[in-house]
Scaffold this motif. Structure first.
Motif, mmCIF file in Angstrom:
data_model
loop_
_atom_site.group_PDB
_atom_site.id
_atom_site.type_symbol
_atom_site.label_atom_id
_atom_site.label_comp_id
_atom_site.label_asym_id
_atom_site.label_seq_id
_atom_site.Cartn_x
_atom_site.Cartn_y
_atom_site.Cartn_z
ATOM 1 N N UNK A 38 1.075 -1.220 -0.455
ATOM 2 C CA UNK A 38 -0.143 0.144 0.021
ATOM 3 C C UNK A 38 0.850 1.580 -0.038
ATOM 4 N N UNK A 39 2.008 1.137 0.541
ATOM 5 C CA UNK A 39 2.669 2.688 1.022
ATOM 6 C C UNK A 39 3.273 2.276 -0.331
ATOM 7 N N UNK A 40 3.673 1.211 -1.243
ATOM 8 C CA UNK A 40 4.946 1.449 -2.362
ATOM 9 C C UNK A 40 3.617 2.360 -3.655
ATOM 10 N N UNK A 41 2.629 1.872 -3.515
ATOM 11 C CA UNK A 41 1.503 2.202 -4.194
ATOM 12 C C UNK A 41 1.350 3.752 -4.225
ATOM 13 N N UNK A 42 1.019 4.243 -2.926
ATOM 14 C CA UNK A 42 0.870 5.869 -2.813
ATOM 15 C C UNK A 42 2.470 6.236 -3.219
ATOM 16 N N UNK A 43 3.162 6.086 -2.786
ATOM 17 C CA UNK A 43 4.577 6.267 -3.637
ATOM 18 C C UNK A 43 4.462 6.520 -4.710
ATOM 19 N N UNK A 44 4.129 5.771 -5.501
ATOM 20 C CA UNK A 44 4.398 5.807 -6.979
ATOM 21 C C UNK A 44 2.934 6.922 -7.449
ATOM 22 N N UNK A 45 2.418 6.492 -6.704
ATOM 23 C CA UNK A 45 0.882 7.636 -7.204
ATOM 24 C C UNK A 45 1.395 8.867 -7.249
ATOM 25 N N UNK A 46 2.052 9.811 -6.108
ATOM 26 C CA UNK A 46 2.226 10.579 -5.829
ATOM 27 C C UNK A 46 3.567 11.593 -6.515
ATOM 28 N N UNK A 47 4.689 10.220 -7.521
ATOM 29 C CA UNK A 47 5.716 10.578 -7.918
ATOM 30 C C UNK A 47 5.007 11.233 -8.959
ATOM 31 N N UNK A 48 4.007 11.470 -9.745
ATOM 32 C CA UNK A 48 3.486 12.173 -10.963
ATOM 33 C C UNK A 48 2.795 13.089 -10.398
ATOM 34 N N UNK A 94 -5.798 5.511 -0.740
ATOM 35 C CA UNK A 94 -5.079 4.707 -1.048
ATOM 36 C C UNK A 94 -4.986 5.197 0.190
ATOM 37 N N UNK A 95 -4.222 6.057 0.925
ATOM 38 C CA UNK A 95 -4.524 6.994 2.402
ATOM 39 C C UNK A 95 -5.346 6.121 3.126
ATOM 40 N N UNK A 97 5.600 11.534 2.640
ATOM 41 C CA UNK A 97 4.999 12.863 4.058
ATOM 42 C C UNK A 97 5.867 13.913 2.778
ATOM 43 N N UNK A 98 6.801 14.015 2.649
ATOM 44 C CA UNK A 98 7.459 14.709 1.513
ATOM 45 C C UNK A 98 6.607 15.077 0.179
ATOM 46 N N UNK A 99 5.964 14.114 -0.614
ATOM 47 C CA UNK A 99 5.173 14.426 -1.384
ATOM 48 C C UNK A 99 4.354 15.096 -1.445
ATOM 49 N N UNK A 100 2.750 14.619 -0.572
ATOM 50 C CA UNK A 100 2.614 15.387 0.065
ATOM 51 C C UNK A 100 1.682 16.179 0.280
ATOM 52 N N UNK A 101 3.112 16.864 1.264
ATOM 53 C CA UNK A 101 3.925 18.533 1.069
ATOM 54 C C UNK A 101 3.212 18.720 -0.542
ATOM 55 N N UNK A 102 3.861 18.638 -1.007
ATOM 56 C CA UNK A 102 4.444 19.461 -2.196
ATOM 57 C C UNK A 102 3.089 19.453 -2.743
ATOM 58 N N UNK A 103 2.389 18.249 -3.024
ATOM 59 C CA UNK A 103 0.495 18.293 -3.563
ATOM 60 C C UNK A 103 0.015 19.804 -2.745
ATOM 61 N N UNK A 104 0.299 19.319 -1.085
ATOM 62 C CA UNK A 104 -0.532 20.177 -0.367
ATOM 63 C C UNK A 104 -0.494 21.420 -0.537
ATOM 64 N N UNK A 105 1.027 22.275 -1.364
ATOM 65 C CA UNK A 105 1.368 23.390 -1.568
ATOM 66 C C UNK A 105 0.452 23.915 -2.303
#
Length: 119
Positions: A10-20, A37-38, A73-81
């Motif tokens: 599940x973490x890898x799916x979320x991580x890969x979804x947040x890459x783009x 996913x969260x 967490x870093x990528x979610x912060x980018x999406x939040x910004x």
């Protein structure tokens, strides 16, 4: 320990979804996918903590899960910004539209009125 592997998947799916990052038109579906996913990942974590509180202490996948979590967490912060910037632009657009439709709304005039300051 199958739940640890489910958490890793599940973490890898979320991580890969947040890459783009999505285009503007696809942003709603992108955010809904992140939310689902969260939710899945959170349910696995809650179940793991309830049934096996010490499952991640000496597990060989723990280090990889921690690295994935930091990246998530870093990528979610980018999406939040990104969302925050869009909301600020929307608010600016709203205020400029209101100023265009009613340019004198902020001006306080009292034409023809007299207020006596004495009591």
């Amino acid at each position: 320990m199958e739940q640890v592997q489910q958490l890793l998947i599940a973490s890898e799916q979320l991580y890969s979804h947040l890459t783009s990052l999505p285009a503007d038109k696809e942003r709603d579906a992108y955010i809904e996918k992140i939310d689902s996913l969260l939710d899945i990942r959170g349910a696995i974590i809650n179940d793991l903590q309830a049934n096996f509180p010490d499952a991640l202490c000496n597990h060989p996948l723990t280090e990889h899960l921690v690295k994935l979590d930091k990246g998530i967490q870093e990528r979610l912060l980018k999406v939040k910004n990104l969302i925050k910037v869009d909301m600020q632009q929307l608010q600016t657009t709203k205020t400029s539209e209101q100023k265009y439709t009613n340019p004198y709304a902020s001006v306080r005039t009292m034409d023809g009125m007299y207020f006596d300051g004495k009591k």
